[in-house]
Design an enzyme around this catalytic site. Structure first.
Site, PDB file in Angstrom:
ATOM      1  CE  LYS A  12      -2.517   2.654   3.462  1.00  0.00           C
ATOM      2  NZ  LYS A  12      -1.459   3.255   4.264  1.00  0.00           N
ATOM      3  CG  ASN A  13       2.068   2.963   3.496  1.00  0.00           C
ATOM      4  OD1 ASN A  13       0.940   3.362   3.166  1.00  0.00           O
ATOM      5  ND2 ASN A  13       2.391   2.713   4.758  1.00  0.00           N
ATOM      6  CB  CYS A 107      -5.060   6.557  10.179  1.00  0.00           C
ATOM      7  SG  CYS A 107      -5.597   5.173   9.164  1.00  0.00           S
ATOM      8  NE  ARG A 112      -0.553  10.589   9.788  1.00  0.00           N
ATOM      9  CZ  ARG A 112      -0.897   9.545   9.028  1.00  0.00           C
ATOM     10  NH1 ARG A 112      -2.120   9.099   9.036  1.00  0.00           N
ATOM     11  NH2 ARG A 112      -0.003   8.958   8.262  1.00  0.00           N
ATOM     12  CG  ASP A 295       2.281   1.713   9.504  1.00  0.00           C
ATOM     13  OD1 ASP A 295       1.909   2.579  10.317  1.00  0.00           O
ATOM     14  OD2 ASP A 295       2.710   1.987   8.367  1.00  0.00           O
ATOM     15  NE  ARG A 387      -7.495   4.786   4.327  1.00  0.00           N
ATOM     16  CZ  ARG A 387      -6.705   5.549   5.058  1.00  0.00           C
ATOM     17  NH1 ARG A 387      -7.144   6.034   6.193  1.00  0.00           N
ATOM     18  NH2 ARG A 387      -5.486   5.837   4.658  1.00  0.00           N
TER      19      ARG A 387
HETATM   20  N1  EPU Z   1       6.710  14.444  10.796  1.00  0.00           N
HETATM   21  C1  EPU Z   1       6.960  15.754  11.012  1.00  0.00           C
HETATM   22  N2  EPU Z   1       6.868  16.624   9.938  1.00  0.00           N
HETATM   23  C2  EPU Z   1       6.538  16.207   8.695  1.00  0.00           C
HETATM   24  C3  EPU Z   1       6.283  14.838   8.482  1.00  0.00           C
HETATM   25  C4  EPU Z   1       6.363  13.976   9.559  1.00  0.00           C
HETATM   26  O1  EPU Z   1       7.260  16.172  12.119  1.00  0.00           O
HETATM   27  O2  EPU Z   1       6.479  17.032   7.789  1.00  0.00           O
HETATM   28  C5  EPU Z   1       6.797  13.480  11.924  1.00  0.00           C
HETATM   29  C6  EPU Z   1       5.444  12.873  12.241  1.00  0.00           C
HETATM   30  O3  EPU Z   1       4.706  13.663  13.137  1.00  0.00           O
HETATM   31  C7  EPU Z   1       5.841  11.541  12.825  1.00  0.00           C
HETATM   32  C8  EPU Z   1       7.138  11.195  12.101  1.00  0.00           C
HETATM   33  O4  EPU Z   1       7.604  12.402  11.520  1.00  0.00           O
HETATM   34  O5  EPU Z   1       6.102  11.659  14.187  1.00  0.00           O
HETATM   35  C9  EPU Z   1       7.030  10.161  11.011  1.00  0.00           C
HETATM   36  O6  EPU Z   1       6.054  10.522  10.067  1.00  0.00           O
HETATM   37  P1  EPU Z   1       6.182  10.143   8.528  1.00  0.00           P
HETATM   38  O7  EPU Z   1       6.230  11.396   7.734  1.00  0.00           O
HETATM   39  O8  EPU Z   1       7.290   9.168   8.371  1.00  0.00           O
HETATM   40  O9  EPU Z   1       4.802   9.444   8.259  1.00  0.00           O
HETATM   41  P2  EPU Z   1       3.930   9.509   6.961  1.00  0.00           P
HETATM   42  O10 EPU Z   1       4.803   9.608   5.770  1.00  0.00           O
HETATM   43  O11 EPU Z   1       2.834  10.513   7.097  1.00  0.00           O
HETATM   44  C10 EPU Z   1       3.955   6.955   6.497  1.00  0.00           C
HETATM   45  C11 EPU Z   1       2.917   5.875   6.327  1.00  0.00           C
HETATM   46  C12 EPU Z   1       2.276   5.559   7.658  1.00  0.00           C
HETATM   47  C13 EPU Z   1       3.357   5.164   8.662  1.00  0.00           C
HETATM   48  C14 EPU Z   1       4.461   6.224   8.732  1.00  0.00           C
HETATM   49  C15 EPU Z   1       5.640   5.812   9.597  1.00  0.00           C
HETATM   50  C16 EPU Z   1       2.168   6.326   4.078  1.00  0.00           C
HETATM   51  C17 EPU Z   1       1.094   6.796   3.176  1.00  0.00           C
HETATM   52  N3  EPU Z   1       1.918   6.357   5.388  1.00  0.00           N
HETATM   53  O12 EPU Z   1       3.249   8.090   6.986  1.00  0.00           O
HETATM   54  O13 EPU Z   1       1.432   4.450   7.406  1.00  0.00           O
HETATM   55  O14 EPU Z   1       2.793   4.998   9.941  1.00  0.00           O
HETATM   56  O15 EPU Z   1       4.947   6.510   7.411  1.00  0.00           O
HETATM   57  O16 EPU Z   1       6.227   4.653   9.108  1.00  0.00           O
HETATM   58  O17 EPU Z   1       3.215   5.899   3.621  1.00  0.00           O
HETATM   59  C18 EPU Z   1      -0.397   3.031   7.702  1.00  0.00           C
HETATM   60  O18 EPU Z   1      -0.054   2.444   6.656  1.00  0.00           O
HETATM   61  O19 EPU Z   1      -1.264   2.575   8.495  1.00  0.00           O
HETATM   62  C19 EPU Z   1       0.235   4.294   8.030  1.00  0.00           C
HETATM   63  C20 EPU Z   1      -0.287   5.147   8.875  1.00  0.00           C
END
Ligand code: EPU
Length: 413
Positions: A12-13, A107, A112, A295, A387
Site C-alpha cells: 500500500k505505502n 488515519c 500529522r 504500522d 483502505r
Molecule cells: N513528521 C513531522 N513533519 C513532517 C512529516 C512527519 O514532524 O512534515 C513526523 C510525524 O509527526 C511523525 C514522524 O515524523 O512523528 C514520522 O512521520 P512520517 O512522515 O514518516 O509518516 P507519513 O509519511 O505521514 C507513512 C505511512 C504511515 C506510517 C508512517 C511511519 C504512508 C502513506 N503512510 O506516513 O502508514 O505509519 O509513514 O512509518 O506511507 C499506515 O499504513 O497505516 C500508516 C499510517
C-alpha cells in the site's frame, strides 16, 4: 488453529506514492502487483479527474497514461480522505511547476504535520501558501538543493525525491527515511528515467532530468500486510506460510515472534510461522525502518494481550497511536497506556464482543484479537480495514479462520 498459505499483495505505502509519481512520466505506465484496496481506488479516481487515463488490465495490473494531464488542482473528496494524496504535491509541482492540493486526511493518531514536505519544496525553489485548506505551490523553476530532514519522515523523503527528479541540478536529502517503499518509489522513478541514488540509506542523491517517460513496474510486497498475517498465525496457533514477501523486511517482527515462542522458517520469498498459541511476553519499541514498524504496533498489542507475563510496548513514531486500546479492552485485553507506552498484562483468554475499528491498523488488531477470542467478535467500521488490506476475510478464511463480512458500514448508520 490456522494452516496453509496466504499470498501477500503489493505494498500500500509504495503504490500510493507510485501512482501519483506516474504523473511525471507524461506517458504510459503499467503497474503490476497492484493491491486491490480502497486507497488505490481513491487515487485512481483523483488521477482520472486530473486527466489521466487509467485502465485496469486485470485486478492487479493498472495502465496509467498521464500524457493528457493538464490540471494541477487536486481537491476532490478522495484527496481529503487519504494521507498519501500529499504525493500529488511533489508530482504536480515537478511536472507543472504548480500544484494545488487539498490538505491530506488519513488515519487520525495525533498531529500529522507536513512541515518537512513544505520545507523541502521551498528549498527546491517553490513558493508555498496554504489557503482555505488547500496547499498551493508555485515555482518559476525547481532547482536542486541540500535538504536536511529534522525527522526521518517517510512522506517528506518520497515527496522531495519525486519533486527533485525533475529539478535542475543535484539534490541531496540527508537524514532520509529508509523504509522499503522509499526504495520502491526510487526504483520506479529510475525506471521512468530519473537519476536517484542511495534510496534505502540515510543520504539520497538525485540528479534532476528534464523529462521522464513511461515504464512497466511491479510493486514490492506489503511488509505490513505480511506482518499482520504472521501475527494472525502466532495468535491463533498453527502452521502458516506467508508467501510472496521479502523476508528481510520482516526481520524485526520475526525476531520478536521467536522471542515470544514461535518458530520461524525463512525461504527466498516466504516465511513459515509455527505457533502453539502459547506465547510469552516481550518488550517492543517502534522505530523507523529497519526497526519495528509503527504500522504493526496495534496488531502487536493484540498479540501481547494473550502472552504470559507483562509486556511494554513503546510507540516512538506517532504521538497518539493507542486510541484503539479501549476497543481491545472490550475483548478482555488488559492494557494500560501511560504516555507513549502501553503496559500489557497477558490474560489467558479473550472473549468476543462488539467493537469498532478506529483506524486501519487498529482494525487489523481487532481482527487478530478476534481470532483468539472465545465466541463471536463483531467489528464495525471495516471501511478502515479495506483502505489497506486486500480481501482480508477471504485470505483469513483460506487459512481456516471463521470470518465473514456481514453487511456494509453504511448498514450500521
Ligand atoms: N513528521 C513531522 N513533519 C513532517 C512529516 C512527519 O514532524 O512534515 C513526523 C510525524 O509527526 C511523525 C514522524 O515524523 O512523528 C514520522 O512521520 P512520517 O512522515 O514518516 O509518516 P507519513 O509519511 O505521514 C507513512 C505511512 C504511515 C506510517 C508512517 C511511519 C504512508 C502513506 N503512510 O506516513 O502508514 O505509519 O509513514 O512509518 O506511507 C499506515 O499504513 O497505516 C500508516 C499510517
Amino acid at each position: 488453529m490456522l494452516s496453509g498459505e496466504v499470498s501477500i499483495s503489493g505494498a500500500k505505502n509504495a503504490v500510493v506514492a507510485i501512482i501519483p509519481a506516474a504523473i511525471l512520466a507524461q506517458g504510459e505506465c503499467l503497474i503490476e502487483n497492484l493491491p486491490c484496496i480502497e486507497d488505490v481506488s481513491s487515487l485512481v479516481v483523483t488521477l482520472r479527474n486530473l486527466g489521466a487515463k487509467c485502465e485496469y488490465i486485470n485486478e492487479s495490473t493498472l495502465k496509467i497514461d498521464t500524457s493528457d494531464v493538464k490540471d494541477f488542482c487536486a481537491t476532490d473528496e478522495g484527496v481529503k480522505k487519504i494521507r498519501a494524496s500529499y504525493y500529488l504535491m511533489g508530482a504536480l509541482l515537478a511536472r507543472f511547476k504548480r500544484a494545488e492540493v487539498a490538505m491530506p486526511g488519513g488515519c487520525n493518531f495525533g498531529s500529522r504535520p507536513i512541515n518537512l514536505h513544505i520545507k523541502g519544496f521551498k528549498a527546491l525553489g517553490a513558493e508555498v501558501e496554504i489557503e482555505h485548506g488547500i496547499v498551493k505551490l508555485k515555482a518559476d523553476k525547481l532547482k536542486g538543493a541540500n535538504i536536511y530532514l529534522d525527522v526521518a519522515s517517510v512522506g517528506a523523503t518520497i515527496n522531495i525525491m519525486i519533486a527533485a527528479s525533475m529539478a535542475e541540478g543535484k539534490t541531496i536529502i540527508e537524514n532520509a527515511a529508509k523504509e522499503p517503499h522509499i526504495v520502491d518509489t526510487a526504483n520506479f522513478l529510475n525506471m521512468l528515467g530519473a537519476n536517484i541514488k542511495g534510496a534505502g540509506t540515510d543520504v539520497i542523491r538525485i540528479k534532476g532530468v528534464e523529462k521522464l517517460h513511461g515504464a512497466e513496474y511491479t510493486i514490492i510486497p506489503d511488509q505490513i500486510e505480511a506482518g499482520t498475517y504472521m501475527m494472525a498465525g502466532a495468535i491463533a496457533g498453527g502452521d502458516i506460510t506467508v508467501k510472496n514477501i521479502i523476508p528481510k523486511h520482516m526481520d524485526s517482527l520475526s525476531a520478536k515472534l521467536e522471542e515470544m515462542g514461535c518458530l520461524i522458517y525463512e525461504g527466498d520469498d516466504y516465511i513459515r510461522v509455527v505457533s502453539s498459541g502459547n506465547l510469552v511476553a516481550t518488550n517492543v519499541k517502534t522505530m523507523a525502518y529497519p526497526g519495528f514498524p509503527t504500522d504493526l504496533q496495534p496488531q502487536m498489542t493484540a498479540l501481547l494481550s494473550i502472552a504470559e507475563g507483562t509486556s511494554i510496548l513503546t510507540e516512538n513514531v506517532w504521538e497518539n497511536r493507542f486510541q484503539y486500546v479501549n476497543e481491545l479492552k472490550r475483548l478482555g485485553c488488559n492494557v494500560t497506556v501511560e504516555g507513549r507506552a502501553a503496559i500489557i498484562e497477558g490474560v489467558k483468554h479473550l472473549s468476543g464482543a462488539e467493537v469498532s475499528a478506529t483506524d486501519l491498523r487498529a482494525g487489523a488488531a481487532l481482527v487478530i484479537a478476534g481470532l483468539a477470542a472465545k465466541g463471536k467478535t463483531y467489528i464495525g467500521n471495516v471501511k478502515y480495514i479495506d483502505r489497506g488490506y486486500e480481501k482480508i476475510e477471504e485470505k483469513l478464511r483460506k487459512l481456516g479462520a471463521g470470518i465473514e463480512r456481514i453487511g456494509t458500514d453504511d448498514d450500521e448508520n
